[in-house]
Design a protein around this motif. Structure first.
Motif, PDB file in Angstrom:
ATOM      1  N   VAL A 191       1.077  -1.764   0.332  1.00 30.21           N
ATOM      2  CA  VAL A 191       0.390  -0.076   0.570  1.00 30.21           C
ATOM      3  C   VAL A 191       1.118   1.245   0.245  1.00 30.21           C
ATOM      4  N   VAL A 192       0.649   1.480  -0.898  1.00 28.40           N
ATOM      5  CA  VAL A 192       2.252   2.658  -1.392  1.00 28.40           C
ATOM      6  C   VAL A 192       1.380   4.296  -1.046  1.00 28.40           C
ATOM      7  N   TRP A 193       1.778   5.151  -0.408  1.00 31.25           N
ATOM      8  CA  TRP A 193       0.900   6.454   0.274  1.00 31.25           C
ATOM      9  C   TRP A 193       1.212   7.385  -1.034  1.00 31.25           C
ATOM     10  N   GLY A 194       0.162   8.727  -1.063  1.00 35.73           N
ATOM     11  CA  GLY A 194      -0.254   9.447  -2.377  1.00 35.73           C
ATOM     12  C   GLY A 194      -0.888  10.852  -2.087  1.00 35.73           C
ATOM     13  N   CYS A 195      -0.291  11.334  -0.596  1.00 36.52           N
ATOM     14  CA  CYS A 195      -0.557  12.581  -0.512  1.00 36.52           C
ATOM     15  C   CYS A 195       0.854  13.330   0.095  1.00 36.52           C
ATOM     16  N   LEU A 203       4.317   8.149   7.269  1.00 37.25           N
ATOM     17  CA  LEU A 203       5.821   7.439   7.713  1.00 37.25           C
ATOM     18  C   LEU A 203       5.104   6.511   9.272  1.00 37.25           C
ATOM     19  N   ALA A 204       4.335   7.764   9.538  1.00 35.86           N
ATOM     20  CA  ALA A 204       3.615   6.853  11.201  1.00 35.86           C
ATOM     21  C   ALA A 204       3.110   5.517  11.297  1.00 35.86           C
ATOM     22  N   SER A 205       2.275   6.249  10.232  1.00 39.82           N
ATOM     23  CA  SER A 205       0.970   4.365  10.059  1.00 39.82           C
ATOM     24  C   SER A 205       1.650   3.105   9.745  1.00 39.82           C
ATOM     25  N   GLY A 209       6.788   3.612   0.732  1.00 42.22           N
ATOM     26  CA  GLY A 209       6.903   3.490  -0.399  1.00 42.22           C
ATOM     27  C   GLY A 209       5.342   4.953  -0.552  1.00 42.22           C
ATOM     28  N   ALA A 210       6.230   5.859  -1.332  1.00 43.57           N
ATOM     29  CA  ALA A 210       5.276   6.875  -1.444  1.00 43.57           C
ATOM     30  C   ALA A 210       4.914   7.347  -3.308  1.00 43.57           C
ATOM     31  N   ILE A 211       3.961   7.485  -3.901  1.00 45.00           N
ATOM     32  CA  ILE A 211       4.591   8.543  -4.940  1.00 45.00           C
ATOM     33  C   ILE A 211       3.532   9.652  -5.260  1.00 45.00           C
ATOM     34  N   ALA A 227      14.647  10.568   6.734  1.00 48.58           N
ATOM     35  CA  ALA A 227      15.969  10.419   7.417  1.00 48.58           C
ATOM     36  C   ALA A 227      15.196  10.632   8.968  1.00 48.58           C
ATOM     37  N   ALA A 228      14.513  11.999   9.307  1.00 47.18           N
ATOM     38  CA  ALA A 228      14.654  12.331  10.943  1.00 47.18           C
ATOM     39  C   ALA A 228      13.304  11.741  11.199  1.00 47.18           C
ATOM     40  N   PHE A 229      12.459  10.603  10.138  1.00 45.87           N
ATOM     41  CA  PHE A 229      11.789  10.087  11.052  1.00 45.87           C
ATOM     42  C   PHE A 229      12.423   8.894  11.624  1.00 45.87           C
TER      43      PHE A 229
END
Length: 305
Positions: A191-195, A203-205, A209-211, A227-229
């Motif tokens: 499941v790739v994030w899109g917002c 990231l916390a969830s 990967g993100a588009i 990197a900070a996360f």
């Protein structure tokens, strides 16, 4: 289907046009090199960002070919094939497989609204069947498709009935729903994030990967958020995410993708203007956009040049 998961930042690519709105695909290799240098880990072609719905099917094939050829196997290329004609979408999926794309993705038909999760499965099974050897990602973007189907229910049913369904491009703001999809069937789906403006929350969830559109111009900023996360520096991660929000808000003062194409021009990548029904920015708007970007520090270290 066993498929390598998409990780990192996947750029939703823009489609280059000339001054009269015709394809200018000689620009594609330059953009691909720019994105690879910026550390992008994949390309998502002919989606909302790439104006796939404003292109003819013949043009979509040419754009897909140009990005696959320019990438030359160095990073995965996902081709978005959604269409109001399921038959046409299936043909575009077959073409993506034939040219060596790494995956296909599709929105649902949006003129005649899909009325149930099972009907959505029926549509996506037909489309995915055009490229049976490629991983298939459903593209969930309800603000544009008008689909209000329970996306977790769709994934449950689709996992049983679509042999090559491996994941989901989730472009909505419901982090609880996104997290639910991540956990389905013992984390079966990619499941790739899109917002872009909510990357830190994703990231916390559990997102890996993100588009997104703004990865074309500000990938270094988002790499710093990640990197900070990963370092557990939440104050820094929140501050960096806020900078991304300020940048996106500045861009969103204008028609978003038209403004993004104007920014690409400022950075030396002439991709022309968006096609109708999206309008181009006026010269005064481009000046104001640059001013707003300067105010939020866009040109001072986070921009991808």
């Amino acid at each position: 289907m066993n498929a390598k998961r998409l990780t990192g930042l996947i750029a939703a690519t823009y489609t280059p046009f000339d001054a009269v709105g015709q394809l200018r695909l000689e620009q594609t290799p330059q953009m691909v090199e720019h994105l690879i240098a910026a550390g992008v880990s994949g390309l998502y072609v002919c989606g909302s960002t790439g104006e796939g719905m404003s292109l003819t099917s013949a043009e979509r094939r040419l754009v897909a070919e140009s990005y696959v050829q320019a990438a030359d196997g160095r990073l995965p290329v996902i081709i978005q094939v959604g269409h109001n004609s399921v038959v046409e979408a299936k043909q575009l999926a077959a073409h993506a497989q034939a040219i060596g794309a790494d995956a296909v993705s599709a929105t649902c038909p949006s003129y005649f609204k899909v009325q149930s999760a099972q009907l959505l499965v029926d549509c996506m099974r037909e489309i995915a069947g055009g490229a049976p050897n490629l991983p298939f990602y459903y593209y969930h973007i309800p603000v544009l498709t008008g689909s209000s189907i329970d996306i977790a229910q769709f994934m449950q049913l689709g996992g049983q009935q679509i042999p090559n369904l491996v994941g989901l491009k989730y472009t909505d703001t419901k982090l609880h729903e996104f997290q639910q999809c991540l956990k389905l069937q013992n984390e079966r789906f990619d499941v790739v994030w899109g917002c872009d403006e909510m990357l830190l929350g994703a990231l916390a969830s559990g997102s890996t990967g993100a588009i997104g559109s703004t990865y074309n111009i500000a990938a270094p900023l988002y790499h710093q958020i990640i990197a900070a996360f990963e370092a557990g520096d939440w104050n820094e991660a929140r501050a960096l995410q806020n900078q991304a929000i300020e940048m996106i808000n500045a861009i969103g003062t204008f028609p978003f993708h038209s403004a993004m194409k104007a920014i690409l021009g400022m950075l030396g990548y002439d991709f022309g203007d968006c096609r109708l029904p999206q309008r181009a920015l006026t010269p005064d708007e481009k000046i104001r956009l640059r001013e707003l970007l300067c105010q939020v520090g866009f040109f001072e270290g986070f921009v991808t040049r």
